[in-house]
Design an enzyme around this catalytic site. Structure first.
Site, PDB file in Angstrom:
ATOM      1  N   SER A 192       0.810  -1.217   0.000  1.00  0.00           N
ATOM      2  CA  SER A 192       0.000   0.000   0.000  1.00  0.00           C
ATOM      3  C   SER A 192       0.843   1.267   0.000  1.00  0.00           C
ATOM      4  O   SER A 192       0.485   2.258  -0.641  1.00  0.00           O
ATOM      5  CB  SER A 192      -0.944   0.012   1.197  1.00  0.00           C
ATOM      6  OG  SER A 192      -1.818  -1.087   1.160  1.00  0.00           O
ATOM      7  N   HIS A 238       1.064   4.745   4.885  1.00  0.00           N
ATOM      8  CA  HIS A 238       0.541   5.446   3.715  1.00  0.00           C
ATOM      9  C   HIS A 238       1.152   6.838   3.590  1.00  0.00           C
ATOM     10  O   HIS A 238       1.456   7.296   2.490  1.00  0.00           O
ATOM     11  CB  HIS A 238      -0.978   5.548   3.808  1.00  0.00           C
ATOM     12  CG  HIS A 238      -1.648   4.215   3.838  1.00  0.00           C
ATOM     13  ND1 HIS A 238      -2.893   4.010   4.382  1.00  0.00           N
ATOM     14  CD2 HIS A 238      -1.234   2.996   3.410  1.00  0.00           C
ATOM     15  CE1 HIS A 238      -3.230   2.737   4.275  1.00  0.00           C
ATOM     16  NE2 HIS A 238      -2.228   2.101   3.692  1.00  0.00           N
TER      17      HIS A 238
END
Length: 314
Positions: free
Chosen positions: A144, A195
């Site tokens: 991610s 992230h």
């Protein structure tokens, strides 16, 4: 930590279905290789998840630097793998065609390592500021962070465009930040720091010194006494050795104003966009067009992917 599910691996089957729908001949080789590698490592992991995830405790304190290589390529379950890799499929097709296969592979390697390093640095700073040791023990795994870096780069190539985040139009320059906040609000168990690390790495490349450093390193490695320009080998894409002249359709849910094309590059990009209206046509030069995904389809998969993102705490 929840163990991987045993059974038919529906996520893997759906990923294979997406690849067949896109057409294996239409997926560039580096993108296809990464998809295959992550699927293989899910079925035959190089290490158990708790020995592949990356944390300050395990990497800095235990000096286990191999985790920086393992963590982005391992996933919690087949759904985690599926949603990450479907998102990567869309981004990889456009970016690899724009940058060229060798440079894209180089980019992925740097993004994967650097995202892990930035993640560790941020967690170490939080540990020091808050004196909360849970930050140093938070262990993250999955692709991610790299996806967020690629998203920043994707949006960088469409500065005037609009991205739809959960159906809401957002200017490209802010799309990654809005998505970061929405993920944290709607899925609080996901790795906010992981992230954020991806966004920062993407910005280092798109608006910072990272691209120049990579070009200098590539030039040093590839020239080896020759007169080749830095990065010329890595950026070769078709008839040109410059990324700026490569094929550049970079995102299926981004919409940019389309003035009349004036340069050869703009005409080529306009032809690629127009070819998406007919899935049976080929793109300029005889190459097949990238698979078409409607904005609603990509938004839906991205939204579902958020719910499957994982953060592992020992």
């Amino acid at each position: 930590m929840r163990r991987r599910q045993r059974g038919p691996h529906l996520g893997l089957l759906l990923l294979a279905s997406q690849l067949l729908q896109a057409g294996l001949d239409r997926v560039p080789p580096v993108t296809l290789a990464v998809l295959g590698l992550t699927a293989w490592l899910y079925l035959f992991p190089a290490a158990p998840l708790m020995r592949a995830c990356v944390s300050v405790q395990q990497v800095f304190w235990s000096n286990d630097w191999l985790r920086l290589l393992l963590s982005p390529l391992h996933h919690a379950d087949d759904w985690h793998l599926y949603f990450n890799m479907v998102s990567f499929l869309w981004k990889g097709i456009g970016l690899e065609r724009r940058l060229g296969g060798a440079w894209f592979a180089y980019l992925l390697a740097v993004f994967s390592l650097l995202t892990g390093v930035v993640y560790l640095a941020l967690e170490a700073v939080l540990t020091e500021l808050t004196q909360d040791q849970s930050y140093s023990m938070a262990c993250a795994v999955g692709f991610s962070g790299v996806l967020f870096a690629l998203k920043v780069l994707n949006n960088h190539y469409h500065p005037g465009g609009v991205a739809y985040v959960m159906g809401v139009p957002v200017a490209n320059r802010y799309a990654s930040w809005v998505e970061l906040m929405l993920i944290h609000i709607t899925s609080p168990g996901t790795s906010f720091i992981g992230h954020l690390a991806g966004i920062l790495v993407g910005l280092l490349y798109a608006a910072g010194p990272l691209e120049a450093v990579m070009e200098a390193c590539a030039g040093f490695v590839t020239s080896n006494g020759s007169d080749s320009q830095p990065g010329s080998y890595y950026r070769s894409s078709g008839s040109s050795g410059n990324a700026s002249t490569g094929c550049g359709y970079l995102g299926y849910h981004h919409y940019t104003p389309n003035p009349a094309p004036s340069t050869e590059k703009e005409q080529l990009e306009a032809a690629i966009r127009n070819s998406l209206d007919d899935r049976g046509q080929s793109s300029p030069g005889g190459a097949p067009p990238p698979p078409y995904f409607s904005p609603s389809e990509e938004e839906r998969v991205e939204e579902l992917r958020w719910r499957r993102l994982r953060r592992f705490d020992p």
